[in-house]
Design a protein around this motif. Structure first.
Motif, PDB file in Angstrom:
ATOM      1  N   VAL A   9       3.358  31.215 -22.219  1.00 38.82           N
ATOM      2  CA  VAL A   9       4.321  29.812 -21.674  1.00 38.82           C
ATOM      3  C   VAL A   9       5.142  29.302 -22.491  1.00 38.82           C
ATOM      4  N   VAL A  10       6.324  29.440 -22.007  1.00 39.81           N
ATOM      5  CA  VAL A  10       7.574  29.265 -22.728  1.00 39.81           C
ATOM      6  C   VAL A  10       8.242  27.817 -22.141  1.00 39.81           C
ATOM      7  N   ASP A  11       8.109  26.739 -22.696  1.00 39.50           N
ATOM      8  CA  ASP A  11       8.726  25.615 -22.311  1.00 39.50           C
ATOM      9  C   ASP A  11       8.920  24.512 -23.491  1.00 39.50           C
ATOM     10  N   ASP A  12      10.152  23.772 -23.700  1.00 35.23           N
ATOM     11  CA  ASP A  12      10.145  23.392 -24.990  1.00 35.23           C
ATOM     12  C   ASP A  12       9.690  21.827 -24.764  1.00 35.23           C
ATOM     13  N   GLU A  13       9.308  21.373 -23.635  1.00 35.63           N
ATOM     14  CA  GLU A  13       8.436  20.384 -23.382  1.00 35.63           C
ATOM     15  C   GLU A  13       6.903  20.431 -23.539  1.00 35.63           C
ATOM     16  N   PHE A  14       6.376  19.882 -24.422  1.00 36.61           N
ATOM     17  CA  PHE A  14       5.119  20.177 -24.581  1.00 36.61           C
ATOM     18  C   PHE A  14       4.120  19.694 -23.507  1.00 36.61           C
ATOM     19  N   LEU A  15       4.295  18.691 -23.077  1.00 37.50           N
ATOM     20  CA  LEU A  15       3.807  17.993 -21.712  1.00 37.50           C
ATOM     21  C   LEU A  15       3.731  19.039 -20.445  1.00 37.50           C
ATOM     22  N   ILE A  16       4.891  19.718 -20.441  1.00 38.67           N
ATOM     23  CA  ILE A  16       5.045  20.654 -19.341  1.00 38.67           C
ATOM     24  C   ILE A  16       4.250  21.935 -19.698  1.00 38.67           C
ATOM     25  N   ALA A  17       4.592  22.259 -20.857  1.00 41.26           N
ATOM     26  CA  ALA A  17       3.713  23.653 -21.383  1.00 41.26           C
ATOM     27  C   ALA A  17       2.218  23.528 -21.046  1.00 41.26           C
ATOM     28  N   ASP A  18       1.876  22.365 -21.620  1.00 41.39           N
ATOM     29  CA  ASP A  18       0.381  22.011 -21.529  1.00 41.39           C
ATOM     30  C   ASP A  18      -0.242  21.900 -20.005  1.00 41.39           C
ATOM     31  N   LEU A  19       0.579  21.302 -19.128  1.00 41.97           N
ATOM     32  CA  LEU A  19       0.340  21.081 -17.770  1.00 41.97           C
ATOM     33  C   LEU A  19       0.252  22.807 -17.057  1.00 41.97           C
ATOM     34  N   LEU A  20       1.228  23.492 -17.375  1.00 40.30           N
ATOM     35  CA  LEU A  20       1.246  24.686 -16.934  1.00 40.30           C
ATOM     36  C   LEU A  20      -0.175  25.515 -17.408  1.00 40.30           C
ATOM     37  N   SER A  21      -0.405  25.343 -18.915  1.00 42.26           N
ATOM     38  CA  SER A  21      -1.240  26.129 -19.315  1.00 42.26           C
ATOM     39  C   SER A  21      -2.763  25.736 -18.661  1.00 42.26           C
ATOM     40  N   ALA A  22      -2.996  24.370 -18.337  1.00 44.50           N
ATOM     41  CA  ALA A  22      -3.927  23.961 -17.459  1.00 44.50           C
ATOM     42  C   ALA A  22      -4.092  24.654 -16.220  1.00 44.50           C
ATOM     43  N   MET A  23      -3.076  24.640 -15.575  1.00 46.52           N
ATOM     44  CA  MET A  23      -3.072  25.140 -14.243  1.00 46.52           C
ATOM     45  C   MET A  23      -3.380  26.554 -14.346  1.00 46.52           C
ATOM     46  N   LEU A  24      -3.009  27.462 -15.099  1.00 42.34           N
ATOM     47  CA  LEU A  24      -3.322  28.870 -15.101  1.00 42.34           C
ATOM     48  C   LEU A  24      -4.864  28.967 -15.634  1.00 42.34           C
ATOM     49  N   ASP A  30      -6.094  33.602 -18.555  1.00 39.43           N
ATOM     50  CA  ASP A  30      -5.978  33.259 -20.315  1.00 39.43           C
ATOM     51  C   ASP A  30      -4.498  33.105 -20.449  1.00 39.43           C
ATOM     52  N   VAL A  31      -4.404  32.066 -21.271  1.00 41.67           N
ATOM     53  CA  VAL A  31      -3.117  31.745 -21.783  1.00 41.67           C
ATOM     54  C   VAL A  31      -3.280  32.129 -23.277  1.00 41.67           C
ATOM     55  N   CYS A  32      -2.237  33.248 -23.788  1.00 43.42           N
ATOM     56  CA  CYS A  32      -2.155  33.818 -24.999  1.00 43.42           C
ATOM     57  C   CYS A  32      -1.556  32.963 -25.965  1.00 43.42           C
ATOM     58  N   GLY A  33      -0.518  32.100 -25.539  1.00 49.31           N
ATOM     59  CA  GLY A  33       0.152  31.319 -26.532  1.00 49.31           C
ATOM     60  C   GLY A  33       1.115  30.589 -25.867  1.00 49.31           C
ATOM     61  N   SER A  34       2.021  30.005 -26.642  1.00 45.14           N
ATOM     62  CA  SER A  34       3.101  29.057 -26.022  1.00 45.14           C
ATOM     63  C   SER A  34       4.262  29.249 -27.080  1.00 45.14           C
ATOM     64  N   ALA A  35       5.363  28.711 -26.412  1.00 44.54           N
ATOM     65  CA  ALA A  35       6.828  28.903 -27.291  1.00 44.54           C
ATOM     66  C   ALA A  35       7.736  27.936 -26.695  1.00 44.54           C
ATOM     67  N   ALA A  36       8.657  27.283 -27.582  1.00 44.55           N
ATOM     68  CA  ALA A  36       9.552  26.227 -27.383  1.00 44.55           C
ATOM     69  C   ALA A  36      11.087  26.757 -27.403  1.00 44.55           C
ATOM     70  N   SER A  37      11.412  27.990 -27.988  1.00 41.37           N
ATOM     71  CA  SER A  37      12.689  28.650 -28.123  1.00 41.37           C
ATOM     72  C   SER A  37      12.797  29.818 -27.694  1.00 41.37           C
ATOM     73  N   ALA A  38      13.979  30.350 -27.557  1.00 40.80           N
ATOM     74  CA  ALA A  38      14.067  31.869 -27.344  1.00 40.80           C
ATOM     75  C   ALA A  38      13.491  32.550 -28.367  1.00 40.80           C
ATOM     76  N   GLU A  39      13.778  32.328 -29.492  1.00 46.11           N
ATOM     77  CA  GLU A  39      13.326  33.065 -30.540  1.00 46.11           C
ATOM     78  C   GLU A  39      11.864  33.021 -30.758  1.00 46.11           C
ATOM     79  N   GLU A  40      11.268  32.066 -30.572  1.00 45.53           N
ATOM     80  CA  GLU A  40       9.690  31.796 -30.744  1.00 45.53           C
ATOM     81  C   GLU A  40       9.261  32.808 -29.527  1.00 45.53           C
ATOM     82  N   ALA A  41       9.782  32.753 -28.366  1.00 47.97           N
ATOM     83  CA  ALA A  41       9.194  33.644 -27.096  1.00 47.97           C
ATOM     84  C   ALA A  41       9.515  34.907 -27.380  1.00 47.97           C
TER      85      ALA A  41
END
Length: 123
Positions: A9-24, A30-41
């Motif tokens: 899940v790649v999103d720079d807004e923690f709450l949105i990333a968390d919501l998407l992860s919860a939906m998945l 399974d959510v393997c990780g998250s990232a907030a920037s292009a480099e992190e992704a």
């Protein structure tokens, strides 16, 4: 069917990333990780080798999610679902130029996400 490697899940807004992860996770995925920037992704794709990426277009830093997706496509065949609040023509055209990509517009409903995720992992 679950994608090998989980979903990144790649999103720079923690709450949105968390919501998407919860939906998945509610879908039994399974959510393997998250990232907030292009480099992190890009680094997370190299590290986790996910089976699917949910990619926000607007990210932290100078590069956006479309830039990240282009770099990811050079190193991986992972499908990417873009999630964006922008319906600007230029943004949509840039997304359409990326192979293996589909688009969901914010706010994303559970049924929309589920449909696109299932379509992407079945392909």
């Amino acid at each position: 069917m679950k994608p090998d490697g989980g979903i990144l899940v790649v999103d720079d807004e923690f709450l949105i990333a968390d919501l998407l992860s919860a939906m998945l996770e509610e879908m039994g995925l399974d959510v393997c990780g998250s990232a907030a920037s292009a480099e992190e992704a890009v680094a997370a794709v190299r590290r986790h080798e996910p089976g699917l990426v949910l990619m926000d277009v607007r990210l932290r830093g100078a590069r956006d999610g479309v830039d990240a997706a282009a770099e990811i496509n050079a190193i991986s065949s992972v499908p990417i679902i873009f999630i964006t609040g922008s319906r600007e023509r230029e943004t949509v055209e840039r997304i359409e130029a990326i192979r293996r990509g589909s688009v969901l517009f914010k706010p994303v409903r559970f049924d929309q996400l589920q449909r696109e995720v299932l379509r992407a992992i079945a392909a």
